[in-house]
Design an enzyme around this catalytic site. Structure first.
Site, PDB file in Angstrom:
ATOM      1  CB  SER A 195      -1.757  -5.478   8.565  1.00 14.71           C
ATOM      2  OG  SER A 195      -0.331  -5.602   8.750  1.00 14.71           O
ATOM      3  CE1 TYR A 208      -2.565  -0.231   9.733  1.00 10.30           C
ATOM      4  CE2 TYR A 208      -0.766  -1.809  10.396  1.00 10.30           C
ATOM      5  CZ  TYR A 208      -1.406  -1.119   9.279  1.00 10.30           C
ATOM      6  OH  TYR A 208      -1.399  -1.884   8.013  1.00 10.30           O
TER       7      TYR A 208
HETATM    8  N1  LIG Z   1       1.663  -1.473   2.162  1.00 13.10           N
HETATM    9  C1  LIG Z   1       1.972  -2.289   3.035  1.00 13.10           C
HETATM   10  O1  LIG Z   1       3.144  -2.963   3.527  1.00 13.10           O
HETATM   11  C2  LIG Z   1       0.845  -2.868   3.959  1.00 13.10           C
HETATM   12  C3  LIG Z   1       1.115  -4.064   4.961  1.00 13.10           C
HETATM   13  C4  LIG Z   1       0.055  -4.684   5.612  1.00 13.10           C
HETATM   14  C5  LIG Z   1      -1.194  -4.140   5.282  1.00 13.10           C
HETATM   15  N2  LIG Z   1      -1.273  -2.942   4.663  1.00 13.10           N
HETATM   16  C6  LIG Z   1      -2.879  -2.675   4.417  1.00 13.10           C
HETATM   17  O2  LIG Z   1      -3.254  -2.517   3.052  1.00 13.10           O
HETATM   18  C7  LIG Z   1      -4.085  -1.450   2.953  1.00 13.10           C
HETATM   19  C8  LIG Z   1      -3.263  -0.297   1.918  1.00 13.10           C
HETATM   20  O3  LIG Z   1      -2.175  -0.148   2.121  1.00 13.10           O
HETATM   21  P1  LIG Z   1      -1.116   0.728   1.238  1.00 13.10           P
HETATM   22  O4  LIG Z   1       0.039   0.663   1.655  1.00 13.10           O
HETATM   23  O5  LIG Z   1      -1.521   0.453  -0.281  1.00 13.10           O
HETATM   24  O6  LIG Z   1      -1.602   2.115   1.514  1.00 13.10           O
HETATM   25  P2  LIG Z   1      -1.214   3.495   0.675  1.00 13.10           P
HETATM   26  O7  LIG Z   1      -0.298   3.415  -0.343  1.00 13.10           O
HETATM   27  O8  LIG Z   1      -1.123   4.636   1.784  1.00 13.10           O
HETATM   28  O9  LIG Z   1      -2.663   3.976  -0.018  1.00 13.10           O
HETATM   29  C9  LIG Z   1      -3.842   4.110   0.836  1.00 13.10           C
HETATM   30  C10 LIG Z   1      -4.987   4.402  -0.199  1.00 13.10           C
HETATM   31  O10 LIG Z   1      -6.259   4.758   0.641  1.00 13.10           O
HETATM   32  C11 LIG Z   1      -6.696   6.010   0.496  1.00 13.10           C
HETATM   33  N3  LIG Z   1      -6.965   6.793   1.611  1.00 13.10           N
HETATM   34  C12 LIG Z   1      -6.200   6.753   2.616  1.00 13.10           C
HETATM   35  N4  LIG Z   1      -7.170   7.494   3.547  1.00 13.10           N
HETATM   36  C13 LIG Z   1      -8.147   7.839   3.163  1.00 13.10           C
HETATM   37  C14 LIG Z   1      -9.578   8.191   3.870  1.00 13.10           C
HETATM   38  N5  LIG Z   1      -9.314   8.877   5.085  1.00 13.10           N
HETATM   39  N6  LIG Z   1     -10.366   8.211   3.258  1.00 13.10           N
HETATM   40  C15 LIG Z   1     -10.535   7.474   1.660  1.00 13.10           C
HETATM   41  N7  LIG Z   1      -9.518   7.251   1.262  1.00 13.10           N
HETATM   42  C16 LIG Z   1      -8.441   7.135   2.004  1.00 13.10           C
HETATM   43  C17 LIG Z   1      -5.586   6.794  -0.397  1.00 13.10           C
HETATM   44  O11 LIG Z   1      -6.009   7.513  -1.311  1.00 13.10           O
HETATM   45  P3  LIG Z   1      -6.128   9.268  -1.368  1.00 13.10           P
HETATM   46  O12 LIG Z   1      -5.026   9.660  -0.508  1.00 13.10           O
HETATM   47  O13 LIG Z   1      -6.407   9.685  -2.626  1.00 13.10           O
HETATM   48  O14 LIG Z   1      -7.600   9.406  -0.525  1.00 13.10           O
HETATM   49  C18 LIG Z   1      -4.897   5.622  -0.990  1.00 13.10           C
HETATM   50  O15 LIG Z   1      -5.533   5.190  -2.343  1.00 13.10           O
HETATM   51  C19 LIG Z   1      -4.305  -0.708   4.119  1.00 13.10           C
HETATM   52  O16 LIG Z   1      -5.323  -0.946   4.904  1.00 13.10           O
HETATM   53  C20 LIG Z   1      -2.869  -1.064   4.933  1.00 13.10           C
HETATM   54  O17 LIG Z   1      -3.026  -1.104   6.401  1.00 13.10           O
HETATM   55  C21 LIG Z   1      -0.528  -2.472   3.834  1.00 13.10           C
END
Ligand SMILES: NC(=O)c1ccc[n+]([C@@H]2O[C@H](COP(=O)([O-])OP(=O)(O)OC[C@H]3O[C@@H](n4cnc5c(N)ncnc54)[C@H](OP(=O)(O)O)[C@@H]3O)[C@@H](O)[C@H]2O)c1
Length: 324
Positions: A195, A208
């Site tokens: 991130s 985080y």
């Molecule tokens: N979105 C952003 O702006 C952003 C920015 C920087 C970095 N990131 C990084 O990108 C990645 C994805 O982020 P996102 O925003 O797309 O997240 P998100 O929309 O919250 O999706 C998270 C995914 O992970 C799964 N998940 C969550 N906890 C889990 C667990 N304990 N075991 C197994 N599966 C789990 C969820 O599925 P289920 O609920 O079905 O398990 C979902 O498919 C993360 O690593 C985040 O730190 C995101």
């Protein structure tokens, strides 16, 4: 005679100034030209420099039912790779499987595990991927705070452990599980989702951002260790993307949809081992680096702290309203 001496000194100081300006310009070019290539020219006019479909028949994506993970799964399936989707909820996994079936003909395997659980989940994953030729691993799963807060205010010890287990252990163990077969075939891609929080000040979300800094450093060094054996390890550092985690609902230039973000990030494969994945995010990181270079760190730290403190205040107020 005296005049000649003065002219000589003037000439020398002029030459020295030119030399200094040249050194500064060379330094700027040395930093800026690779930045331009990695973030704009390479991804948009040259890349991607690797064919993901030539790496192996299957791709594994963790956290594949929402946001960035789901977008990687769909994009890789569209490129013809069979996909193994891993998340907690079988119901949500089945839904993504049907979505993928609508736009591509690939095979889809589902594995339901919770990455906050113990090492037994890796035995389950290992059993389910046996004898599959995995060319791409996307370590995307991650969790964060529900709202920014002071580290010591977080009372739930399990939640703190879960963030570390989910964000750090998942990347470490998935790499150990899948990289050996890639090395045997001398090709493979590991995409680790870090991130921008790992790079910029992120007070009130310190645990985080600490886990994301781990992913970034781990990926950089892992890439150096194994690139000689045909493996690409890429650290992807997104800024804001529309997702459940960010609670951003509508895409903008600075916070794109997950699909738009991933399409852009995939174009950086083989070009940059360490990337924001999306040009506007690269510009933002450049601006932050420039502010850091021109001011003292404490200026940016207190600016971000003030903003995240306001986010915390709003979240607490909303929670109070809901409780009434
Ligand atoms: N979105 C952003 O702006 C952003 C920015 C920087 C970095 N990131 C990084 O990108 C990645 C994805 O982020 P996102 O925003 O797309 O997240 P998100 O929309 O919250 O999706 C998270 C995914 O992970 C799964 N998940 C969550 N906890 C889990 C667990 N304990 N075991 C197994 N599966 C789990 C969820 O599925 P289920 O609920 O079905 O398990 C979902 O498919 C993360 O690593 C985040 O730190 C995101």
């Amino acid at each position: 005679m005296k005049n000649n001496k003065i002219v000589g000194i003037k000439k020398m100081s002029c030459n020295l100034s030119c030399f200094c300006v040249l050194i500064v310009l060379l330094q700027i070019a040395k930093r800026f030209l690779p930045w331009l290539y990695n973030n704009l020219i390479g991804p948009n006019f040259i890349g991607p420099k690797v064919d993901v479909e030539k790496m192996g028949k299957w791709a594994v994506i963790t956290g594949a039912t929402e946001g960035i993970g789901k977008a990687y799964a769909k994009a890789l399936a569209k490129k013809g790779l069979n996909v193994i989707l891993i998340s907690r909820s079988l119901e949500k996994l089945e839904k993504v499987k049907s979505e993928i079936a609508e736009c591509s003909q690939v095979e889809v395997k589902l594995i339901d595990v919770d990455f906050t659980s113990g090492p037994e989940i890796y035995t389950k994953i290992s059993t389910n991927i046996q004898n599959l030729e995995i060319g791409v691993l996307v370590n995307n799963v991650g969790m964060s705070y529900t709202y920014p807060d002071f580290f010591l205010n977080i009372q739930n010890e399990k939640f703190l452990r879960d963030i570390i287990t989910c964000n750090i252990n998942s990347v470490t163990h998935m790499c150990r599980l899948i990289m050996p077969q890639m090395i045997e075939r001398k090709r493979g891609i590991v995409i680790n989702i870090s991130s921008m929080a790992a790079h910029v000040p992120n007070p009130l979300l310190c645990l985080y951002s600490g886990t994301k800094a781990f992913i970034d450093k781990f990926s950089d060094d892992l890439n150096t260790e194994y690139k000689g054996q045909g493996i690409i390890v890429q650290s992807v550092m997104p800024g804001y993307v529309v997702s459940n985690m960010t609670k951003i609902k509508r895409p903008t230039l600075m916070a794109p949809s997950a699909d738009c973000y991933v399409a852009s990030a995939l174009r950086t494969l083989g070009i940059s081992a360490h990337t924001t994945g999306y040009f506007p995010h690269a510009l933002m990181k450049l601006a932050i680096d420039a502010i850091r270079a021109l001011t003292c760190d404490s200026f940016l730290n207190s600016y971000v702290m003030k903003n995240l403190f306001a986010v915390r205040k709003r979240a607490l107020r909303n929670a109070e309203k809901k409780a009434e």
